[in-house]
Scaffold this motif. Structure first.
Motif, PDB file in Angstrom:
ATOM      1  N   ALA A 175       0.837  -1.200   0.000  1.00 51.93           N
ATOM      2  CA  ALA A 175       0.000   0.000   0.000  1.00 51.93           C
ATOM      3  C   ALA A 175       0.873   1.251   0.000  1.00 51.93           C
ATOM      4  O   ALA A 175       0.612   2.211  -0.712  1.00 51.93           O
ATOM      5  CB  ALA A 175      -0.932   0.001   1.207  1.00 51.93           C
ATOM      6  N   LEU A 176       1.932   1.196   0.781  1.00 52.21           N
ATOM      7  CA  LEU A 176       2.825   2.353   0.844  1.00 52.21           C
ATOM      8  C   LEU A 176       3.464   2.623  -0.509  1.00 52.21           C
ATOM      9  O   LEU A 176       3.569   3.771  -0.945  1.00 52.21           O
ATOM     10  CB  LEU A 176       3.910   2.121   1.906  1.00 52.21           C
ATOM     11  CG  LEU A 176       3.472   2.455   3.323  1.00 52.21           C
ATOM     12  CD1 LEU A 176       4.459   1.935   4.345  1.00 52.21           C
ATOM     13  CD2 LEU A 176       3.306   3.960   3.473  1.00 52.21           C
ATOM     14  N   ASP A 195       2.268   1.680  -3.334  1.00 49.93           N
ATOM     15  CA  ASP A 195       1.191   2.028  -4.245  1.00 49.93           C
ATOM     16  C   ASP A 195       0.856   3.519  -4.223  1.00 49.93           C
ATOM     17  O   ASP A 195       0.557   4.102  -5.252  1.00 49.93           O
ATOM     18  CB  ASP A 195      -0.065   1.233  -3.860  1.00 49.93           C
ATOM     19  CG  ASP A 195      -0.593   0.416  -5.019  1.00 49.93           C
ATOM     20  OD1 ASP A 195       0.238  -0.106  -5.792  1.00 49.93           O
ATOM     21  OD2 ASP A 195      -1.823   0.297  -5.150  1.00 49.93           O
ATOM     22  N   VAL A 196       0.895   4.093  -3.053  1.00 48.56           N
ATOM     23  CA  VAL A 196       0.558   5.518  -2.975  1.00 48.56           C
ATOM     24  C   VAL A 196       1.782   6.385  -3.210  1.00 48.56           C
ATOM     25  O   VAL A 196       1.723   7.605  -3.059  1.00 48.56           O
ATOM     26  CB  VAL A 196      -0.083   5.883  -1.616  1.00 48.56           C
ATOM     27  CG1 VAL A 196      -1.374   5.116  -1.415  1.00 48.56           C
ATOM     28  CG2 VAL A 196       0.873   5.623  -0.466  1.00 48.56           C
ATOM     29  N   GLY A 197       2.880   5.749  -3.569  1.00 48.86           N
ATOM     30  CA  GLY A 197       4.066   6.520  -3.921  1.00 48.86           C
ATOM     31  C   GLY A 197       4.826   7.047  -2.731  1.00 48.86           C
ATOM     32  O   GLY A 197       5.465   8.101  -2.809  1.00 48.86           O
ATOM     33  N   HIS A 198       4.760   6.348  -1.614  1.00 46.31           N
ATOM     34  CA  HIS A 198       5.508   6.795  -0.438  1.00 46.31           C
ATOM     35  C   HIS A 198       6.383   5.671   0.096  1.00 46.31           C
ATOM     36  O   HIS A 198       6.442   5.417   1.292  1.00 46.31           O
ATOM     37  CB  HIS A 198       4.549   7.310   0.633  1.00 46.31           C
ATOM     38  CG  HIS A 198       3.927   8.618   0.284  1.00 46.31           C
ATOM     39  ND1 HIS A 198       4.561   9.817   0.470  1.00 46.31           N
ATOM     40  CD2 HIS A 198       2.743   8.919  -0.286  1.00 46.31           C
ATOM     41  CE1 HIS A 198       3.770  10.804   0.053  1.00 46.31           C
ATOM     42  NE2 HIS A 198       2.657  10.275  -0.408  1.00 46.31           N
ATOM     43  N   TRP A 249       9.340   5.672   0.484  1.00 42.86           N
ATOM     44  CA  TRP A 249      10.388   6.207   1.361  1.00 42.86           C
ATOM     45  C   TRP A 249      10.120   5.907   2.842  1.00 42.86           C
ATOM     46  O   TRP A 249      11.047   5.871   3.644  1.00 42.86           O
ATOM     47  CB  TRP A 249      10.540   7.712   1.163  1.00 42.86           C
ATOM     48  CG  TRP A 249       9.236   8.445   1.353  1.00 42.86           C
ATOM     49  CD1 TRP A 249       8.354   8.791   0.381  1.00 42.86           C
ATOM     50  CD2 TRP A 249       8.669   8.889   2.589  1.00 42.86           C
ATOM     51  NE1 TRP A 249       7.264   9.419   0.927  1.00 42.86           N
ATOM     52  CE2 TRP A 249       7.434   9.504   2.272  1.00 42.86           C
ATOM     53  CE3 TRP A 249       9.071   8.839   3.926  1.00 42.86           C
ATOM     54  CZ2 TRP A 249       6.604  10.045   3.244  1.00 42.86           C
ATOM     55  CZ3 TRP A 249       8.236   9.384   4.891  1.00 42.86           C
ATOM     56  CH2 TRP A 249       7.017   9.975   4.540  1.00 42.86           C
ATOM     57  N   VAL A 250       8.856   5.712   3.178  1.00 36.67           N
ATOM     58  CA  VAL A 250       8.551   5.408   4.578  1.00 36.67           C
ATOM     59  C   VAL A 250       9.347   4.185   5.022  1.00 36.67           C
ATOM     60  O   VAL A 250       9.780   4.083   6.172  1.00 36.67           O
ATOM     61  CB  VAL A 250       7.036   5.140   4.765  1.00 36.67           C
ATOM     62  CG1 VAL A 250       6.740   4.630   6.160  1.00 36.67           C
ATOM     63  CG2 VAL A 250       6.229   6.398   4.481  1.00 36.67           C
ATOM     64  N   LEU A 251       9.577   3.286   4.071  1.00 34.39           N
ATOM     65  CA  LEU A 251      10.240   2.030   4.406  1.00 34.39           C
ATOM     66  C   LEU A 251      11.722   2.203   4.700  1.00 34.39           C
ATOM     67  O   LEU A 251      12.370   1.271   5.205  1.00 34.39           O
ATOM     68  CB  LEU A 251      10.038   1.025   3.275  1.00 34.39           C
ATOM     69  CG  LEU A 251       8.560   0.783   2.963  1.00 34.39           C
ATOM     70  CD1 LEU A 251       8.411  -0.242   1.871  1.00 34.39           C
ATOM     71  CD2 LEU A 251       7.819   0.359   4.214  1.00 34.39           C
TER      72      LEU A 251
END
Lengths: 220, 220
Positions: free
Chosen positions: B135-136, B138-141, B143-145
């Motif tokens: 999901a992360l 998918d929404v283009g983020h 970088w959170v990882l």
DNA sequence: CAGAAATGGATAGCGGAACTATCTATAATG
DNA sequence: CATTATAGATAGTTCCGCTATCCATTTCTG
């Protein structure tokens, strides 16, 4: 891109897309004639964001609307980006007696003082925290709060990582959206990791026979 | 104690209590005659637990039922208490392509290896984690990882505190209930603390010039 | 260029979740 | 003995998140 493709691209049914538009979660397409519109990559992206906030984040339609409003808010200063992002995130409501509230407030203040946090007693966040504390006492599991400091320490570390990561994003808009996504989906991420860690820690402590002398131990 | 008092004591409407009984969230009272029953402190306690799981934990009625079933399960070994407790907690569903799943799995494995975690690839928890990661992205983020390791570290610390605290409870039943409450309400606690920490960290990093030891500022 | 398919917009309907209200026959209470 | 309370059953309500239908226009297809 027209409706059918937007639907295919995002995996959301046409009727649902229209519903989101009605609810103000998705801006209308660029009208090329009174009853034809075109959509772009931004629409796909927004749709996926909406889905993630709904399904992973567990937000309501109304909450998503507020969150998106915060994202679309123009010209917020880098500092209160988080504040803007949090405005509209669901908070625990609490209808408590003054006595309970005072008890919880005391613990919150102690925790904040211990960590050097600046506390805003009137903020909804503080209120949420007070609500959770009271709920814990109410169900007779006040002992959870013995670990409050360690929880706060962990929260501090995570928040540090969050701010680090989010500050690295370029534009202010990206930062705002990043803050929202990081907060909402980050909660789900953390919760899942915590469950995994529960299993892992309990395995290490109680299934002790073969600790398998790796570089990890019960040492934390 | 009869119905009216149970209602007063718990703050739950009589009709709602009856509904919970029908749904199997609350055991029936001790029947003194075909249409009279008595309730005790356990009923009050259980009711408060149900309310907390619903309101604070955000669980559905069905999820509460499963959680309570886990609590009431007799004779579980101390080790898989957490497992029993987690069985029935809501997990992120994921209908993903094999490609996405493989990508996420790789990151999860890397994280687990780094921390010395034993990974169960088929478990619903791992699945949830994979779902959140996808999901992360998918929404283009994605970088959170980058902070995934720090998240996992924090989760580990919290889990350590959890297990410590829960192990200190006396009976097995207390431990099981403690695990459930700690998991569900602990999520809410952690999420709230993280938001507070966000505000605090961002204040420290970006608002450094004037500390302004007042209690109100440019609010939120 | 004619017919089929798609679209935007509006409105109505649907299914599940969490209660809430009503009813009846009995039991406790003053 | 009249009032009130109660257990149990059933029906109704409200809200939420979609889903389906309809219609007047385009737009595509052959």
């Amino acid at each position: 891109m027209r409706m059918a493709e937007l639907s295919r691209e995002s995996g959301v049914a046409v009727a649902t897309i229209k519903y989101y538009q009605r609810e103000g979660l998705l801006p209308p397409g660029e009208l090329t004639s009174p009853n034809q519109a075109r959509y772009g990559a931004a629409h796909v992206r927004r749709l996926k964001l909406v889905r993630a906030l709904l399904e992973i984040g567990g937000l309501s339609i109304a909450a998503v609307r507020e969150v998106l409003a915060a994202i679309d808010e123009p010209g917020v200063s880098t500092h209160d980006v988080l504040g803007v992002a949090q405005h509209g995130l669901p908070a625990v409501r609490a209808d408590l007696g003054d006595e309970d509230r005072a008890w919880a407030m005391k613990r919150v203040e102690a925790m904040a003082a211990g960590r050097g946090w600046e506390l805003h007693p009137e903020s909804p966040l503080t209120d949420s925290l007070v609500g959770v504390l009271c709920a814990l006492r109410d169900v007779g599991h006040e002992w959870v709060l013995d670990a409050l400091d360690r929880y706060a320490e962990a929260a501090d570390q995570v928040a540090g990582a969050d701010i680090d990561a989010v500050a690295r994003l370029g534009s202010t808009e990206a930062i705002v959206e990043g803050a929202v996504v990081g907060t909402v989906l980050g909660d789900a991420l953390l919760a899942t990791l915590r469950r995994l860690a529960h299993a892992e820690v309990s395995r290490r402590r109680f299934q002790n026979p073969p600790p398998v002398p790796r570089q990890e131990d019960s040492g934390r």
